[in-house]
Design a protein around this motif. Structure first.
Motif, PDB file in Angstrom:
ATOM      1  N   LEU B 172       0.706  -0.768  -0.069  1.00 21.29           N
ATOM      2  CA  LEU B 172       0.095   0.682   0.111  1.00 21.29           C
ATOM      3  C   LEU B 172       0.616   1.314   0.057  1.00 21.29           C
ATOM      4  O   LEU B 172       0.419   1.881  -0.658  1.00 21.29           O
ATOM      5  N   ASP B 173       2.161   0.945   0.781  1.00 18.45           N
ATOM      6  CA  ASP B 173       2.662   2.120   0.596  1.00 18.45           C
ATOM      7  C   ASP B 173       3.864   2.527  -0.332  1.00 18.45           C
ATOM      8  O   ASP B 173       3.698   3.689  -0.123  1.00 18.45           O
ATOM      9  N   LEU B 174       3.870   1.961  -1.216  1.00 16.01           N
ATOM     10  CA  LEU B 174       4.028   1.850  -2.613  1.00 16.01           C
ATOM     11  C   LEU B 174       2.914   2.355  -3.697  1.00 16.01           C
ATOM     12  O   LEU B 174       3.622   2.310  -4.925  1.00 16.01           O
ATOM     13  N   GLY B 175       2.205   2.258  -2.522  1.00 16.67           N
ATOM     14  CA  GLY B 175       0.589   3.013  -3.916  1.00 16.67           C
ATOM     15  C   GLY B 175       0.198   1.886  -4.699  1.00 16.67           C
ATOM     16  O   GLY B 175      -0.497   2.006  -5.384  1.00 16.67           O
ATOM     17  N   HIS B 176       0.589   0.604  -4.751  1.00 18.73           N
ATOM     18  CA  HIS B 176      -0.506  -0.444  -4.593  1.00 18.73           C
ATOM     19  C   HIS B 176      -2.417  -0.266  -4.709  1.00 18.73           C
ATOM     20  O   HIS B 176      -2.540   0.065  -3.511  1.00 18.73           O
ATOM     21  N   ARG B 177      -3.089  -0.521  -5.909  1.00 21.40           N
ATOM     22  CA  ARG B 177      -4.525  -0.127  -4.829  1.00 21.40           C
ATOM     23  C   ARG B 177      -5.024  -1.820  -5.045  1.00 21.40           C
ATOM     24  O   ARG B 177      -5.517  -2.648  -4.170  1.00 21.40           O
ATOM     25  N   ARG B 178      -4.270  -2.685  -5.964  1.00 11.67           N
ATOM     26  CA  ARG B 178      -4.965  -3.341  -6.382  1.00 11.67           C
ATOM     27  C   ARG B 178      -3.865  -5.093  -5.873  1.00 11.67           C
ATOM     28  O   ARG B 178      -3.424  -5.365  -6.750  1.00 11.67           O
ATOM     29  N   ILE B 179      -4.419  -5.270  -4.846  1.00 14.61           N
ATOM     30  CA  ILE B 179      -3.594  -6.436  -4.042  1.00 14.61           C
ATOM     31  C   ILE B 179      -3.678  -8.017  -4.224  1.00 14.61           C
ATOM     32  O   ILE B 179      -5.179  -7.664  -3.147  1.00 14.61           O
ATOM     33  N   GLY B 180      -3.887  -8.421  -4.362  1.00  6.83           N
ATOM     34  CA  GLY B 180      -3.743  -9.826  -4.821  1.00  6.83           C
ATOM     35  C   GLY B 180      -3.040 -10.820  -3.294  1.00  6.83           C
ATOM     36  O   GLY B 180      -2.029 -10.519  -3.064  1.00  6.83           O
ATOM     37  N   PHE B 181      -4.080 -11.583  -2.823  1.00  6.21           N
ATOM     38  CA  PHE B 181      -3.532 -12.527  -1.754  1.00  6.21           C
ATOM     39  C   PHE B 181      -3.837 -13.992  -2.372  1.00  6.21           C
ATOM     40  O   PHE B 181      -4.771 -14.162  -2.738  1.00  6.21           O
ATOM     41  N   LEU B 182      -2.768 -15.025  -2.349  1.00  9.40           N
ATOM     42  CA  LEU B 182      -2.238 -16.093  -2.494  1.00  9.40           C
ATOM     43  C   LEU B 182      -1.732 -16.814  -1.591  1.00  9.40           C
ATOM     44  O   LEU B 182      -1.284 -16.518  -1.132  1.00  9.40           O
ATOM     45  N   SER B 183      -2.605 -18.532  -1.168  1.00  9.59           N
ATOM     46  CA  SER B 183      -2.288 -18.932  -0.295  1.00  9.59           C
ATOM     47  C   SER B 183      -2.816 -20.586  -0.179  1.00  9.59           C
ATOM     48  O   SER B 183      -3.539 -20.493  -1.732  1.00  9.59           O
ATOM     49  N   ASP B 184      -2.145 -21.402   0.661  1.00  8.32           N
ATOM     50  CA  ASP B 184      -2.768 -22.295   0.394  1.00  8.32           C
ATOM     51  C   ASP B 184      -3.975 -22.153   1.235  1.00  8.32           C
ATOM     52  O   ASP B 184      -4.710 -21.336   1.569  1.00  8.32           O
TER      53      ASP B 184
END
Lengths: 337, 337
Positions: B172-184
DNA sequence: TTGAAAGCGCTAACAC
DNA sequence: GTGTTAGCGCTTTCAA
């Protein structure tokens, strides 16, 4: 207060300790009523028997030890699964010992040469000295080697020289002439001689086809996908780069695929790759590879060991397991004009 | 013929068994001459003591058991190394039990609740029920949890919610807004609750920054690099694809990197990736990641367990270990205009 | 069908 | 400094 013992159970159930023992060991000369009383007492007290005492009395441990390198290698894990498959059907417990260096190995092997610790031992993919074998023989402790060799020991193995030849010949048959060989270090202390053997098979195949061995096409380094990627990168960015690479393990072959992708080399059109082992991921990435029956080596090794323990006879047994080549989509005919 | 016993040694050295025992246990009230006689006799006979008898007599086993899932996971192996580092300095032996499913886990835990098998037990990255804990308490057997939780147990842990937040906030600090989450998988029986916690941290960070959670940006699946690659491929080929992905483990983050390479997406210019754990390979591929002190959790867990065994006191101890973010070269400011 | 008792190999009082 | 002996918890004859 100490642990609950068979005595406590006997007291509570108002029987003798002999009777409790009979119930626990499922001998049938106990009346149903008594049996129930004992079972109830066990339950109430949360009793579980002292295994040390039991084993001391019985004279065996009902367990076997397995010594192997780096429990993280997929091939080792697969062999171990085979062992477990056999043991699951028996009464034996399995104690794995993963060693990371020769000192650790020697230390474990020395300590394990003790009948009160295990009834037998499995050595997986690890060299073992004749002195170490002698120590086990001296106390009549059965040892079986999986993917390893030492005279006087039972073993289950495959022909790695043949495997190396098969892989290389497959590439030769497809018309490849510049064939690279990539592996982990060929002369390390904990070295699986199998890598050396596969290399020898590679050289034999070349020789038989009149192709001189070119050291520029051979790379060795640390094990692992990333290291293999780095080595492949070198191999593939030199002049007259190989049109095919035989990697001594699937993990390394996958590293080669990484490198190819990185260099925009199409596989198999511009580069053929063959691996070794046929681990699970191999199918996932459609890798052509030499399949060795990893699981079965463990399974059969376990079986032989259990037999030897049961029979008390240590006559040497050898099981040579077959290899096969699984042709998937990382190999294709050479494009040279 | 049976095994050589202390009696045989005594006979050969022409002393009493008590003296042999003294020599073997390095008590100093033995004359040098006698000591040497005994040592020689041991050597000649190739004697090694019966551990069952020793332990039965002593009432403890000098060994600890560690139960953990899938010994193949790099993070688990690293924790185990930490445990071994502690035990190497002590007199304790370590017996690892790698379980592959809940049934196996329950079976092992039930059997291990027995003072004659181990002096204490370590549970690593695995849920354990309160009944199971109760069984251990009942026999006064110390249990310490590493990366797991159950009231009434000592444990060493990190704050996974915080870790998930840290990773997401970095993006977020880097300016990203569309952030995916990938996990088991988030809700499997053998589930490490840590993955759920990291997910929760991810959601919290989004929420606190006024960004609604979009299920389209979340993927879960089997563990492993290849599976992660496949999931990332899906995530990255939809419209309005994420500009950053937080993967719940480094292994999975590396799978994301594979996918990016495959799609010719430049990392970090077109896609930022952050992992979790800081396993060895993370440095190799320059992955930005949340470092958790895997090795130390094992080391400290082992230390606490040994203390508890020694003191016989089971008062709950908690060690919260710090997390840190390691910024390498897979993350960069978002390019959105 | 059950109980009494010997003994597995070792350690640790306790005697000398 | 060294030997004698009880007993750890269990299994298994042998007797009843």
């Amino acid at each position: 207060m100490g642990h609950t013992t068979i005595k406590d159970v006997a007291q509570k159930a108002e029987v003798s300790i002999a009777t409790v023992s009979r119930v626990l060991n499922e001998l049938d000369n106990v009346s149903p009523a008594t049996r129930q009383k004992v079972l109830d007492a066990c339950d109430e007290l949360g009793y579980s028997p002292n295994m040390q005492a039991k084993r001391l009395k019985l004279g065996f441990t009902n367990s076997i030890a397995a010594v192997m390198p780096f429990l993280t290698l997929p091939s080792i894990v697969e062999r171990l699964r085979g062992v477990q498959a056999t043991l699951a059907e028996s009464e034996y417990d399995l104690f794995p010992f993963s060693v990371e260096n020769p000192e650790e190995r020697d230390q474990y092997l020395e300590r394990l040469a003790n009948r009160s610790l295990a009834d037998g031992v499995l050595i997986i993919s690890m060299p073992i000295s004749s002195e170490q074998v002698a120590r086990f023989r001296r106390i009549d402790m059965p040892v079986v080697l999986i993917d390893s060799f030492q005279p006087g020991c039972s073993r289950v193995f495959t022909d790695d020289v043949l495997g190396g030849k098969m892989a290389t010949e497959h590439l030769l048959d497809l018309g490849h002439r510049r064939i690279g060989f990539l592996s982990d270090h060929l002369d390390l202390p904990m070295q699986f001689s199998s890598t050396r053997d596969r290399f020898q098979g590679y050289r034999l195949a070349l020789e038989e086809n009149g192709i001189p061995f070119d050291p520029a096409y051979q790379k060795q380094g640390p094990h692992g996908r990333e290291a293999a990627r780095a080595m492949a990168l070198e191999l593939l960015t030199t002049n007259g780069r190989p049109t095919a690479i035989f990697a001594a393990s699937d993990t390394q072959a996958i590293g080669v695929l990484d490198a190819a992708r990185e260099l925009d080399l199409s596989v198999p059109d511009e580069l053929s790759v063959v691996g070794y082992d046929d681990i699970r991921d191999a199918e996932y990435v459609h890798l052509t590879t030499i399949r060795q029956p990893l699981f079965d080596t463990g399974k059969i090794g376990g079986k032989i060991l259990i037999e030897q323990i049961a029979q008390g006879c240590l006559d040497e047994q050898e099981a040579l397991l077959p290899l096969s080549i699984i042709t998937r989509s990382t190999t294709a005919p050479s494009l040279r004009s």
